[in-house]
Design a protein around this motif. Structure first.
Motif, PDB file in Angstrom:
ATOM      1  N   ARG A 112      28.776  27.715  80.770  1.00 41.14           N
ATOM      2  CA  ARG A 112      27.970  28.851  80.614  1.00 41.14           C
ATOM      3  C   ARG A 112      27.088  28.880  79.399  1.00 41.14           C
ATOM      4  O   ARG A 112      27.717  28.573  78.406  1.00 41.14           O
ATOM      5  N   ALA A 113      25.726  29.199  79.576  1.00 42.26           N
ATOM      6  CA  ALA A 113      25.026  29.291  78.256  1.00 42.26           C
ATOM      7  C   ALA A 113      25.172  30.331  77.364  1.00 42.26           C
ATOM      8  O   ALA A 113      25.468  31.727  78.095  1.00 42.26           O
ATOM      9  N   LYS A 114      25.516  30.155  76.015  1.00 42.18           N
ATOM     10  CA  LYS A 114      25.809  31.501  75.111  1.00 42.18           C
ATOM     11  C   LYS A 114      24.714  32.266  75.306  1.00 42.18           C
ATOM     12  O   LYS A 114      25.071  33.569  75.738  1.00 42.18           O
ATOM     13  N   LYS A 115      23.626  32.163  75.113  1.00 42.05           N
ATOM     14  CA  LYS A 115      22.621  33.331  75.308  1.00 42.05           C
ATOM     15  C   LYS A 115      21.635  32.580  76.262  1.00 42.05           C
ATOM     16  O   LYS A 115      21.720  32.775  77.456  1.00 42.05           O
ATOM     17  N   GLU A 116      20.660  31.757  75.607  1.00 43.34           N
ATOM     18  CA  GLU A 116      20.018  31.195  76.536  1.00 43.34           C
ATOM     19  C   GLU A 116      20.052  29.446  76.235  1.00 43.34           C
ATOM     20  O   GLU A 116      20.492  29.249  75.178  1.00 43.34           O
ATOM     21  N   MET A 117      19.283  28.731  76.921  1.00 41.71           N
ATOM     22  CA  MET A 117      19.277  27.421  76.721  1.00 41.71           C
ATOM     23  C   MET A 117      18.341  26.855  75.976  1.00 41.71           C
ATOM     24  O   MET A 117      17.102  27.228  76.410  1.00 41.71           O
ATOM     25  N   ILE A 118      18.556  26.268  74.842  1.00 39.35           N
ATOM     26  CA  ILE A 118      17.574  25.837  73.917  1.00 39.35           C
ATOM     27  C   ILE A 118      17.195  24.287  73.816  1.00 39.35           C
ATOM     28  O   ILE A 118      18.270  23.490  73.924  1.00 39.35           O
ATOM     29  N   GLY A 119      16.328  23.758  74.036  1.00 43.04           N
ATOM     30  CA  GLY A 119      15.927  22.546  74.047  1.00 43.04           C
ATOM     31  C   GLY A 119      16.582  21.899  72.771  1.00 43.04           C
ATOM     32  O   GLY A 119      16.647  22.377  71.669  1.00 43.04           O
ATOM     33  N   ALA A 120      17.178  20.607  72.706  1.00 45.81           N
ATOM     34  CA  ALA A 120      17.966  19.960  71.812  1.00 45.81           C
ATOM     35  C   ALA A 120      17.403  18.530  71.754  1.00 45.81           C
ATOM     36  O   ALA A 120      16.872  17.920  72.609  1.00 45.81           O
ATOM     37  N   LYS A 121      17.680  17.811  70.451  1.00 45.14           N
ATOM     38  CA  LYS A 121      17.620  16.292  70.428  1.00 45.14           C
ATOM     39  C   LYS A 121      18.932  15.632  70.983  1.00 45.14           C
ATOM     40  O   LYS A 121      20.066  16.063  70.268  1.00 45.14           O
ATOM     41  N   ILE A 122      19.030  15.082  72.210  1.00 47.53           N
ATOM     42  CA  ILE A 122      20.244  14.432  72.625  1.00 47.53           C
ATOM     43  C   ILE A 122      20.414  13.075  72.468  1.00 47.53           C
ATOM     44  O   ILE A 122      19.530  12.289  72.932  1.00 47.53           O
ATOM     45  N   ARG A 123      21.450  12.504  71.746  1.00 44.39           N
ATOM     46  CA  ARG A 123      21.434  10.881  71.636  1.00 44.39           C
ATOM     47  C   ARG A 123      22.774  10.624  72.538  1.00 44.39           C
ATOM     48  O   ARG A 123      23.677  10.902  72.253  1.00 44.39           O
ATOM     49  N   LEU A 124      22.339   9.727  73.699  1.00 38.78           N
ATOM     50  CA  LEU A 124      23.483   9.219  74.317  1.00 38.78           C
ATOM     51  C   LEU A 124      24.048   7.974  73.612  1.00 38.78           C
ATOM     52  O   LEU A 124      23.446   6.915  73.250  1.00 38.78           O
ATOM     53  N   ASP A 125      25.237   7.903  73.693  1.00 39.39           N
ATOM     54  CA  ASP A 125      25.950   6.805  73.427  1.00 39.39           C
ATOM     55  C   ASP A 125      25.714   5.656  74.084  1.00 39.39           C
ATOM     56  O   ASP A 125      25.700   4.698  73.499  1.00 39.39           O
ATOM     57  N   PHE A 126      25.433   5.715  75.240  1.00 35.53           N
ATOM     58  CA  PHE A 126      25.481   4.564  76.220  1.00 35.53           C
ATOM     59  C   PHE A 126      24.092   5.094  77.240  1.00 35.53           C
ATOM     60  O   PHE A 126      24.396   6.290  77.633  1.00 35.53           O
ATOM     61  N   PRO A 127      23.229   4.582  77.604  1.00 33.83           N
ATOM     62  CA  PRO A 127      22.149   4.842  78.581  1.00 33.83           C
ATOM     63  C   PRO A 127      22.709   5.199  79.790  1.00 33.83           C
ATOM     64  O   PRO A 127      22.444   4.202  80.845  1.00 33.83           O
ATOM     65  N   SER A 128      23.466   6.167  80.158  1.00 37.56           N
ATOM     66  CA  SER A 128      23.811   6.440  81.270  1.00 37.56           C
ATOM     67  C   SER A 128      22.902   7.285  82.305  1.00 37.56           C
ATOM     68  O   SER A 128      22.163   8.120  81.947  1.00 37.56           O
TER      69      SER A 128
END
Ligand code: EPZ
Length: 421
Positions: free
Chosen positions: A147-163
Motif C-alpha cells: 500500500r502506498a503511504k500517501k502517493e507513489m513518488i518516482g525514485a532512482k532504483i538500482r537493481l542488484d541483478f538485471p531481472s
C-alpha cells in the motif's frame, strides 16, 4: 496427463511462422490493468500461460473479449486488488500483475508466486523496488499487502541483478508515479522494449527500454490504444534448432534476427548455414555439427531459455561442448532424460555446468518434461532419435508453445498428442 508420441529419424524441412511472444504477452496483458480505457492487443499466443493470465484479469473484474489472437480488455470497472494465492502459484509470472495493480490503485495484495522447477525464483528485487517507490509492504498469512503511504513518488532504483520481471514490474508500478523513476542496471530483453512501446502508445513516457538505464516520467492518465506484440524469439530459436538436430532446413517467418544474434552466432559456429531475410531466418544444418561452449547471460548474451534446447542439439555435435548456466540454479533436469536416451553428458552441479560429448545417435525412450524449455529439448531429441519417444507431462510445453505439434507436423515430423488417463 498428456504426452507427445514422436517417431524419430525425421528431417525437419519447410517454412513455418513464429507465434506471438509468451514473455512479451504476459506483461503487456498487465498494462490493461493499468489503463482503464479499452485496449486491444493483437498476436497474443493462445497458450496456457496467456489463458491463465486472462482468467485472473477476469476474476479481478476486467471485461475481456477474444477473437483468434485479437484481445480487447477493459478494466474500467475493475474492483479487486487481490490476486488469490491458488492462481499465483499456477503461474510464476503473475507477480507482474502486482506492479500493474499497485500502479493503478496504489495498493495490491498477492502471495509469493513460488519457485518452479528451474530455480527458487524469489521476488526480493520486486519488493525492494516497490519500497523505493514509497510502498509499505506487510506480509500476513502468506499474503503480501502493498500500500502506498500517501502517493507513489518516482525514485532512482538500482537493481542488484538485471531481472526481467523486476524491470517490468517497476515500469508498470511507476507509470503514474509523481516525478521521474530511473531504473539502473535494468534488464535489456526485447520483451521489455515491447512493453515500453506498448505503454508509450497508450500515453506513458518511458525512455531507454533496451538499455541498462530506463527512465519513466509519471503521467496522469493513459488513453485507449491497440498494439501488436512482438513474435516469440525463443520459439523461433526452438524451430531453428529442430532443423539443426535433424539435419534439415527450416525457414522461420515473422522472425527478428536482431533478437537472437547470440544464438545465431553459436549455430553458425556449430556449422549451420544461416540466411537472414527481412523478417525471416533460414537455417540449413551441416552434414556434421561441431561442438561449442555456451555461457548463458542476460540479454544480449546467450538466453537461458535457449540453453536446454541447444543442449539437445549438441548431443549430435562432434566433440565436447560445455554449457554454463548463470541465470537459474536448476535448469539441467532435461540432461538426465537425454542421458536416458543415450547422450554422453556429465553434470557438474557445483559449477552449474554440463559437459556434452558427441556425436551420439540418441535412442527413443519414455522421458518426462520437468519444465517448459527442458520439455522442448526432449521433443527435439525425440525428432532425431532412433525409434519412438514418448515425452510425458507436456502440459509444461503447452504453457509456452502455441500449436507446437501442428507446426512440427507441417515440417515433416511424426508427432501427436496422446492423453494418458
Ligand atoms: C523471465 O523470468 C522469463 N519469464 C523467463 O522465461 C526467463 O528465463 C527469465 O526472464 C530470464 O531471461 C517471463 O518473462 C514470463 P529474472 P523472470 O527475474 O522475470 C533471480 C521461459 O522459459 N531473481 O530475470 O522470473 C532469479 O531467481 C521463462 O519462458 C532474484 O534473485 O527472470 C533468477 O535466478 C523461464 N530476485 C534470475 O534473477 C528477484 O526478485 C533471473 O530472473 C527476481 C529474480
Amino acid at each position: 496427463m498428456l504426452s507427445y508420441v514422436i517417431e524419430g529419424n525425421c528431417k525437419i524441412e519447410g517454412t513455418v511462422k513464429a507465434s506471438g511472444s509468451k514473455n512479451a504477452a504476459l506483461p503487456i496483458i498487465a498494462t490493461a490493468i493499468l489503463n482503464p480505457e479499452p485496449v486491444t492487443f493483437y498476436n497474443i499466443p493462445d497458450i496456457e500461460d496467456t489463458r491463465i493470465t486472462l482468467k485472473i484479469l477476469k476474476m479481478l473484474g476486467c471485461k475481456i473479449t477474444t477473437d483468434s489472437g485479437k484481445i480487447v480488455i477493459s478494466s474500467k470497472y475493475m474492483h479487486n486488488k487481490t490476486i488469490p494465492k491458488e492462481l499465483m502459484h499456477k503461474l510464476r509470472s503473475t507477480v507482474i500483475l502486482a506492479g500493474a495493480i499497485l500502479g493503478r490503485f496504489k495498493e495490491a495484495t498477492f502471495s509469493y508466486p513460488g519457485g518452479c522447477n528451474i530455480g527458487k525464483r524469489p521476488i526480493d528485487l520486486h519488493l525492494k523496488a516497490f519500497k523505493d517507490l514509497g510502498v509499505e509492504i506487510e506480509e500476513k498469512e502468506d499474503y503480501i499487502h502493498c500500500r502506498a503511504k500517501k502517493e507513489m513518488i518516482g525514485a532512482k532504483i538500482r537493481l542488484d541483478f538485471p531481472s526481467v520481471g523486476a524491470t517490468e514490474n517497476i515500469i508498470l508500478a511507476s507509470v503514474y508515479c509523481k516525478g521521474v523513476t530511473h531504473i539502473i542496471n535494468a534488464a535489456k530483453e526485447p520483451e521489455i522494449q515491447d512493453l515500453a512501446k506498448c505503454l508509450n502508445k497508450m500515453g506513458a513516457r518511458i525512455y531507454g527500454a533496451g538499455t541498462s538505464r530506463i527512465t519513466i516520467c509519471g503521467v496522469n492518465k493513459l488513453h485507449k490504444a491497440d498494439y501488436k506484440i512482438m513474435n516469440d524469439r525463443i520459439e523461433t530459436g526452438t524451430l531453428l534448432c529442430a532443423a539443426a538436430i535433424t539435419g534439415g532446413t527450416v525457414k522461420v517467418e515473422n522472425a527478428n534476427p536482431e533478437y537472437l544474434l547470440n544464438v545465431l552466432y553459436k549455430l553458425k559456429e556449430m556449422g549451420c548455414d544461416i540466411k537472414i531475410g527481412r523478417n525471416t531466418i533460414t537455417l540449413k544444418s551441416p552434414k556434421q555439427l561441431h561442438s561449442v561452449n555456451i555461457e548463458t547471460t542476460p540479454y544480449p548474451g546467450f538466453p537461458t531459455d535457449m540453453q536446454p534446447i541447444i543442449g539437445a542439439v549438441l548431443t549430435k555435435a562432434e566433440g565436447t561442448s560445455i554449457i554454463k548456466e548463470n541465470i537459474f540454479e536448476n535448469r539441467f533436469k532435461y540432461a538426465l532424460d537425454l542421458k536416458k536416451m543415450g547422450a554422453n553428458i556429465k553434470i557438474n552441479e557445483k559449477e552449474n555446468t554440463i559437459e556434452i560429448t558427441g556425436k551420439t545417435k540418441l535412442k527413443g525412450e519414455t522421458v518426462s518434461s520437468a519444465d517448459l524449455r527442458g520439455g522442448a529439448a526432449l521433443v527435439l531429441a525425440g525428432l532425431s532419435a532412433e525409434g519412438k519417444t514418448r515425452v510425458e507431462n507436456i502440459e509444461y510445453i503447452l504453457r509456452g508453445y502455441e500449436n507446437l505439434e501442428n507446426k512440427l507436423q507441417k515440417l515433416g515430423a511424426n508427432i501427436k498428442i496422446e492423453k494418458v488417463v
